[in-house]
Design an enzyme around this catalytic site. Structure first.
Site, PDB file in Angstrom:
ATOM      1  N   GLU A 134      36.641   9.655 -24.972  1.00 31.76           N
ATOM      2  CA  GLU A 134      35.325   9.085 -25.494  1.00 31.76           C
ATOM      3  C   GLU A 134      35.476   8.442 -27.133  1.00 31.76           C
ATOM      4  OE1 GLU A 134      31.508   8.652 -27.169  1.00 31.76           O
ATOM      5  OE2 GLU A 134      33.018   9.808 -27.887  1.00 31.76           O
ATOM      6  N   HIS A 156      24.467  -6.164 -17.709  1.00 35.16           N
ATOM      7  CA  HIS A 156      22.908  -5.783 -17.402  1.00 35.16           C
ATOM      8  C   HIS A 156      22.298  -7.009 -18.529  1.00 35.16           C
ATOM      9  CE1 HIS A 156      19.293  -3.435 -17.133  1.00 35.16           C
ATOM     10  NE2 HIS A 156      20.096  -2.239 -16.742  1.00 35.16           N
ATOM     11  N   SER A 203       9.242 -20.166 -19.365  1.00 38.82           N
ATOM     12  CA  SER A 203       8.189 -19.811 -18.134  1.00 38.82           C
ATOM     13  C   SER A 203       8.641 -19.302 -16.941  1.00 38.82           C
ATOM     14  CB  SER A 203       7.547 -21.250 -17.857  1.00 38.82           C
ATOM     15  OG  SER A 203       8.578 -22.110 -17.241  1.00 38.82           O
TER      16      SER A 203
HETATM   17 ZN   LIG Z   1      30.745  12.022 -29.369  1.00 33.53          ZN
END
Ligand SMILES: [Zn+2]
Length: 639
Positions: free
Chosen positions: A288, A580, A522
């Site tokens: 990570e 996204h 709009s």
């Molecule tokens: Zn962390």
């Protein structure tokens, strides 16, 4: 520093007898920024404050160019990876990032080991991968980095920084900064070192030589699965990373142990014969810290199966004493408020919901915000930017996601240093470990609530309300920008900036900017209007105990897959990995979230055509999202 005097940076965090693991010198990871480029550069030094784009605007006003120079930036103001990225865009050939005592050192409180804050020689390691472009293994965007994956070359990877970058302590930064000459830094740029901050450039030269080991190594995720008894093909996924810079007592182990305790509790339940209705998957991610590598590669590798089966992803990371904070998909906001109202705060005996609300209400910026918090029964959850393993789930695949943690009374200055240790955590993080238990209860209940609900506890009304607020914000953003541009252009035209500047100092007036056209919101407004009607119908029909012949598999799938409708096929401009249309990390803020990112960033970058295109794209995704809500209502109506 090679001139005007010589100084060799120590780059060493010293052993402290109060901290038992600080002496494990041979096992400690050195101080460095992961994904810095190799390099051997010598150049004049320039202080660039936080090193974000507005700082370079300021330098331009002062006639200072960083081209061919090495910059020194303070930590803070943005995610660290933004600093070398912007520096290289402006032509700098090297970047130093130092921890100013103002940020997390003696200006905040006593330093370690007397207090929790960063000592003189503490340095912040960390990744400088350009994660706002894409996270994960830089050589395998969009696909899992398996042994036989087709890999890019290093030169082809768009998220690798091209200049050498090095983090240093304020002890090592002090001789460099105090040697700088040139103009005195603007008041806002000053940190807390006992010097007059100058910008340079001048006689101060530094030599930065960095060389890294680029060999490919394995990342080891740990994945445990409990098969669901009723809906085995609906997955509730819970994760935390297990890798750390050095010891990582807070980041990530304080969250990891809570997750392990949840898994242990479920195994106890299973011994009694219990089985979850939905499949539960527990994950401990590797890699990570260098760039969400373990989770991103796992998500990319299993993308189509995850988009079929995943119902939600629940993340945690470092945890400590204080207040519950939740970020995530607003479809899950109502559920999180209900859960937070059931858990007792270890220190005060009120619920964690009431404690979080009290903190937010007393600290809110405006009277209106205070009133809103006091008037709401539920928990407000913030949008997800980046900075932990939820990113690939929500931003790449559109899986409803949450990030849960406690904190706020565990302020410290040992992030990514050797002092993020058990001894530090035991004194300053969560001395009784009760907030570890509170996290296990909160995330554990969230997992079970999602795995056991006959009909998934998703609320589209809260989502609509939140996106409507984002739309109000971006319309206000462009209106404010239009007005400020007009006023600014007048100031420039009438030479007001030049006349206001000190004539004895160098000053370069900004140039007038193109005036801002009106753009048409709009389609998005209309789409949100229709969504509002649909959510009202859905809420009226919603029941946790639907009629016996309801097709639950189809119903739950419609609910779980609604968020995927918010993805745009092409992704965000210049970074297609991020799909996204409602939530993304900022291109120039890093971890900080940009909501309605395509529209908002186009406005910020003054690309009007792109802003209009992004409005149409967002409107289209909201229409498709609404279709899912309508289809779910239809099932609930059936007899
Ligand atoms: Zn962390």
């Amino acid at each position: 520093m090679t001139a005007p005097t010589k100084y060799i940076a120590k780059i060493k965090e010293s052993i402290r007898k109060e901290d038992r693991t600080s002496g494990q010198v041979s096992e400690q990871l050195p101080v460095y920024n992961a994904w810095s480029a190799d390099g051997d550069v010598t150049a004049e030094l320039v202080f660039v404050n936080y090193g974000v784009p507005s700082d370079y605007d300021q330098l331009e006003r002062m006639g200072i160019d960083v081209k061919g120079k090495i910059v020194i930036a303070k930590y803070g103001g943005s995610w660290r990876g933004i600093k070398p990225k912007v520096a290289q865009e402006y032509g700098a050939i090297g970047c130093l990032i130092y921890s100013d005592p103002q940020e997390d050192g003696y200006a905040r409180g006593d330093v370690y080991p007397k207090g929790p804050f960063r000592p003189n020689d503490g340095a912040q390691r960390g990744s400088v991968l350009d994660m706002p472009v894409y996270p994960g293994d830089p050589l395998t965007p969009n696909i899992g980095a398996t042994a036989d994956a087709k890999r890019l070359t290093q030169a082809e990877a768009l998220n690798l920084i091209k200049i050498p970058v090095m983090p240093i302590s304020y002890g090592d930064a002090l001789p460099l900064l105090s040697s700088l000459t040139g103009p005195v830094a603007p008041a806002k740029w000053k940190g807390s070192l006992p010097i007059t901050y100058h910008i340079g450039p001048g006689a101060t030269k530094v030599h930065l030589k960095l060389q890294f080991d680029w060999k490919l190594v394995d990342c080891l995720n740990v994945i445990a699965k409990i098969k669901g008894s009723e809906f085995p093909d609906e997955w509730v996924i819970r994760g935390n990373h297990h890798d750390a810079w050095v010891n990582g007592a807070n980041d990530p182990l304080s969250g990891m142990v809570a997750e392990m305790e949840e898994a242990r509790a479920l195994s106890e339940l299973m011994k009694t014969g219990w089985k979850p209705k939905r499949t539960i998957i527990y994950c401990a991610w590797d890699g990570e810290e260098p760039g969400l590598i373990g989770s991103t590669e796992w998500v990319e590798h299993h993308a189509s199966e995850l988009q079929q089966k995943a119902v939600a992803y629940i993340n945690s990371d470092g945890n400590g004493r204080g207040f519950l904070s939740v970020q995530g998909s607003h479809t899950l906001e109502k559920m999180m408020g209900e859960i937070a109202g059931e858990i007792t705060d270890p220190q005060t005996s009120v619920t964690v919901l009431e404690r979080a609300k009290s903190y937010r209400a007393t600290n809110a910026a405006s009277i209106k915000a205070k009133k809103d918090i006091l008037g709401s029964k539920s928990l407000t959850i913030d949008a997800l930017g980046s900075g932990s393993d939820y990113s690939p789930f929500i931003q790449h695949l559109g899986i409803p996601s949450l990030n849960i943690g406690f904190g706020g009374e565990d302020d410290a200055g040992v992030y990514h240093s050797i002092y993020d240790s058990y001894d530090h955590y035991k004194r300053f993080g969560d001395p009784t470990f009760e907030y570890g238990i509170a996290l296990a209860k909160t995330a554990g209940r969230t997992t079970l609530r999602l795995s056991e609900a006959t009909v998934l506890p998703f609320d589209f009304k809260g989502f609509h309300k939140t996106v409507n607020q984002y739309l109000t914000e971006v319309t206000a953003l462009i209106d404010d920008l239009r007005e400020s541009t007009e006023v600014d252009n007048q100031l420039i035209k009438e030479r007001r900036y030049v006349l206001a500047a000190d004539p004895t100092e160098k000053y370069i007036s900004p140039v007038a900017k193109e005036s801002i056209p009106y753009i048409n919101f709009s389609s998005l407004q209309n789409a949100l209007n229709l969504l509002e009607k649909s959510t009202t119908t859905f809420v009226e029909l919603y029941s946790t105990n639907p009629k016996p012949n309801t097709n639950l598999v189809t119903l739950n799938q419609l609910l779980a897959h609604a968020e995927q409708k918010l993805l745009s096929t092409d992704g965000l401009p210049r970074r297609p990995w991020y799909k996204h249309t409602i939530y993304a990390p900022g291109f120039y803020t890093g971890y900080g979230v940009k909501t309605l990112p395509g529209i908002r960033e186009a406005i910020e970058q003054r690309s009007w055509k792109e802003a209009q295109e992004q409005i149409e794209i967002a409107a289209k995704t909201i229409i498709e999202y609404t279709a899912n809500v309508d289809a779910a209502s239809k099932i609930l109506m059936m007899r």
